[in-house]
Design a protein around this motif. Sequence first.
Motif, short mmCIF file in Angstrom:
data_model
loop_
_atom_site.label_atom_id
_atom_site.label_comp_id
_atom_site.label_asym_id
_atom_site.label_seq_id
_atom_site.Cartn_x
_atom_site.Cartn_y
_atom_site.Cartn_z
N GLY A 79 -16.33 -8.82 58.62
CA GLY A 79 -16.78 -10.13 58.64
C GLY A 79 -19.25 -10.33 58.49
N GLY A 80 -18.60 -9.15 58.69
CA GLY A 80 -19.77 -8.71 58.19
C GLY A 80 -20.41 -8.32 56.43
N ILE A 81 -19.02 -8.04 56.01
CA ILE A 81 -19.47 -7.83 54.56
C ILE A 81 -18.99 -8.78 53.93
N THR A 82 -18.39 -9.81 54.68
CA THR A 82 -18.34 -10.90 53.45
C THR A 82 -19.27 -11.91 53.25
N VAL A 83 -20.15 -11.56 54.97
CA VAL A 83 -21.57 -12.76 55.03
C VAL A 83 -22.68 -11.35 53.74
N ALA A 84 -22.46 -9.94 53.67
CA ALA A 84 -22.67 -10.15 52.85
C ALA A 84 -23.10 -10.27 50.78
N GLU A 85 -21.84 -10.09 51.10
CA GLU A 85 -21.08 -10.57 49.41
C GLU A 85 -21.91 -12.64 49.25
N LEU A 86 -21.42 -13.44 50.50
CA LEU A 86 -22.09 -14.32 50.29
C LEU A 86 -23.89 -14.71 49.77
N ILE A 87 -24.32 -13.81 50.87
CA ILE A 87 -25.68 -13.18 50.67
C ILE A 87 -26.61 -13.22 48.78
N LEU A 88 -25.58 -12.49 48.32
CA LEU A 88 -25.78 -11.55 46.88
C LEU A 88 -25.21 -12.42 46.36
N ASP A 89 -24.72 -14.05 46.75
CA ASP A 89 -24.17 -14.90 45.92
C ASP A 89 -23.32 -13.77 44.92
N GLN A 90 -22.12 -13.38 45.61
CA GLN A 90 -21.36 -12.74 44.90
C GLN A 90 -19.54 -13.86 45.81
N VAL A 91 -18.75 -14.00 44.85
CA VAL A 91 -17.63 -14.60 45.82
C VAL A 91 -16.74 -13.55 46.94
N PRO A 92 -16.64 -13.99 47.44
CA PRO A 92 -16.67 -12.66 48.71
C PRO A 92 -14.68 -12.29 48.41
N TRP A 93 -13.89 -12.40 48.06
CA TRP A 93 -13.16 -11.62 47.40
C TRP A 93 -12.48 -10.05 47.77
N PRO A 94 -13.30 -9.61 47.75
CA PRO A 94 -13.32 -7.94 48.54
C PRO A 94 -13.48 -8.39 50.15
N GLY A 95 -14.05 -9.34 51.03
CA GLY A 95 -13.93 -8.94 52.15
C GLY A 95 -13.31 -9.79 52.78
N LEU A 96 -12.96 -11.08 51.95
CA LEU A 96 -11.66 -12.00 52.34
C LEU A 96 -9.87 -11.28 52.59
N THR A 97 -10.22 -10.67 51.53
CA THR A 97 -8.88 -9.44 51.33
C THR A 97 -9.02 -8.64 52.43
#
Length: 129
Positions: A93-111
């Motif tokens: 969940g933290g990975i996904t939030v970090a990806e969102l903060i970096l304006d990235q699509v959170p595919w790695p975290g969600l996958t």
Amino acid sequence: MPNTQMMLQLHDPGISQVRRAIGYLLSFLPSLAVLGSGMTKFWPDNEIHALLAQLGMGEYAIAIGLTEIACVLLYWIPRTSNLGFFLFCSYVGGITVAELILDQVPWPGLTIGAMIYAGTLLRKPSLLG
């Protein structure tokens, strides 16, 4: 009262071999990814360190790497696998939030999260209750 013997296993008894194999595969692949990510935190001057610096967390790279490695180890030790599962999901969940903060699509975290969740529940349906 929970069955203590079931809590000490990486999979529940009585599930099919196919279900168990798919569950282990879906659990093993993201575990390797997070373990590899944890290891990269120990070598400075790579892309991961640059991303952590953008998040204002560059100085915590080694602590984050140790957390990733600890989550994976706890997940794969039979006695601590249930705790490891919940810590692993929380970390993802933290990975996904970090990806969102970096304006990235959170595919790695969600996958990674979906694979860990699906793989674990295929192997241990008793976690659902």
